[in-house]
Motif scaffolding. Structure first.
Motif, PDB file in Angstrom:
ATOM      1  N   SER A   1       0.702  -1.136  -0.066  1.00 33.40           N
ATOM      2  CA  SER A   1       0.020  -0.042  -0.286  1.00 33.40           C
ATOM      3  C   SER A   1       0.712   1.202  -0.132  1.00 33.40           C
ATOM      4  CB  SER A   1      -1.042  -0.033   1.495  1.00 33.40           C
ATOM      5  OG  SER A   1      -1.824  -1.293   1.341  1.00 33.40           O
ATOM      6  N   HIS A   2       1.671   1.360   0.981  1.00 36.68           N
ATOM      7  CA  HIS A   2       2.657   2.387   0.951  1.00 36.68           C
ATOM      8  C   HIS A   2       3.833   2.553  -0.289  1.00 36.68           C
ATOM      9  CE1 HIS A   2       1.304   3.162   5.053  1.00 36.68           C
ATOM     10  NE2 HIS A   2       1.674   4.581   4.880  1.00 36.68           N
ATOM     11  N   ALA A   3       4.117   1.458  -0.546  1.00 33.73           N
ATOM     12  CA  ALA A   3       5.148   1.261  -1.611  1.00 33.73           C
ATOM     13  C   ALA A   3       4.463   1.885  -3.023  1.00 33.73           C
ATOM     14  CB  ALA A   3       5.605  -0.107  -1.894  1.00 33.73           C
ATOM     15  N   GLY A   4       3.383   1.385  -3.246  1.00 32.04           N
ATOM     16  CA  GLY A   4       2.775   1.991  -4.461  1.00 32.04           C
ATOM     17  C   GLY A   4       2.050   3.215  -4.426  1.00 32.04           C
ATOM     18  N   GLY A   5       1.364   3.237  -3.141  1.00 29.45           N
ATOM     19  CA  GLY A   5       0.797   4.830  -2.968  1.00 29.45           C
ATOM     20  C   GLY A   5      -0.594   4.678  -3.727  1.00 29.45           C
TER      21      GLY A   5
END
Length: 338
Positions: free
Chosen positions: A272-276
């Protein structure tokens, strides 16, 4: 430690290095080649540093043989460590998913979402009561009340709870609310005093990678926790800062097998945070499982368009169910269950 002498090093230079090794309580082993002399420091090299020798005349370079991180390394424990959280095993045969909203918004919302996640088969519930935001004007979380909402939802639906600790002064509050897994976010990965404190308690720690941290720095952050006596550590890769703005961060897939080669501790991935972006969560999650991740950390919200934090990267419960259907055969292909 190995000290490589320069080609022009004199016998006096070599003797000075040997004397420093002996003064530290170690012995030396000399290997004289046609062009270089290599000196090995035999003994506990933790009392030495490369800087001690590289500033000496005649020394070309010095390097450690042992890693700076020991307790978290596979050299100490070759077998995988399984971290148990209220009976949920992280690092075993089953791939674990931790899901929930980025920020806890209200008690009714937390209860309703927890019920829906339980129906999907999620075993660990996440939620942020305190939110570290880049802008001081952004929503900062509901504070301690949120920990109560999270605890009530987690206990009602039988899921251990995960929440991020931002400040050493809040540790007692987290313990009072019996937070099952204390999350150390990327901004605090190298907050040494905070790492030392969570190392003194008997609570699993989910240690995120800093956005500009090397694997070695990440491993040494875990070592700070381990030397305090707490070995219930789980790594979480969530992307590193890149020059490209197409995604929030660049998910370092290579970090998964590299880290699992170095450490016996479980490794999770936060797509989730990696792709945004919600559209990137599923493909990044699949890539993480294929690369050997022990689990995923997912942001799920029943109405992402109304989420108070990280709305663009949250997936809906229905999208979560679709992702789970995709991941199950993938998990089986790599010899895991979901």
């Amino acid at each position: 430690m190995i000290i490589v002498m320069a080609a022009q090093a004199s016998p006096a230079h070599i003797d000075a290095v040997v004397a420093k090794i002996r003064a530290a309580g170690l012995s030396e082993h000399l290997s004289r080649g046609t062009e270089r002399t290599i000196i090995g420091a035999v003994g506990d090299e933790r009392v030495l540093s490369a800087d001690m020798f590289e500033t000496m005349p005649g020394v070309e370079r010095a390097m450690r043989v042992l890693k700076d991180y020991r307790m978290v390394s596979r050299e100490v424990r070759p077998d995988n460590t399984v971290v148990s959280v209220r009976g949920v095993q992280i690092g075993g045969a089953a791939i674990q998913l931790i899901a929930g909203p980025s920020a806890i918004e209200s008690e009714p919302h937390m209860l309703a979402l927890a019920a829906r996640l339980q129906q999907s088969g999620i075993r660990l519930l996440r939620g942020g009561a305190y939110k570290p935001r880049t802008s001081p004007y952004s929503f900062q979380g509901v504070g301690e009340a949120g920990l109560g909402y999270l605890r009530d939802a987690a206990r009602r639906y039988g899921m251990p709870m995960v929440s991020e600790l931002l400040d050493i002064r809040l540790l007692d509050t987290f313990l009072e609310h019996d937070v099952d897994v204390i999350q150390i976010g990327p901004r605090n990965m190298q907050n040494v005093e905070l790492l030392k404190e969570v190392g003194r308690i008997n609570k699993p720690v989910l240690l995120h990678r800093g956005v500009a941290s090397t694997l070695s720095e990440w491993l040494m952050a875990a070592e700070y926790i381990a030397i305090g006596g707490n070995h219930n550590i789980v790594f979480c890769e969530r992307g590193v800062r890149s020059f490209d703005t197409a995604s929030r961060h660049a998910l370092d897939i290579s970090a998964i097998p590299l880290l699992k080669r170095e450490t016996h501790l479980p490794v999770l991935v936060d797509p989730s945070h990696a792709g945004g972006r919600a559209s990137l969560v599923a493909p990044l999650a699949c890539a993480a499982i294929a690369a050997g991740a022990d689990g995923l950390l997912l942001e799920v919200h029943d109405a992402p368009q109304h989420a108070l934090c990280d709305a663009e990267q949250a997936i809906t419960p229905d999208a979560l169910d679709e992702l789970l259907a995709t991941l199950r055969p993938l998990a089986a292909a790599v010899g895991r269950t979901l």
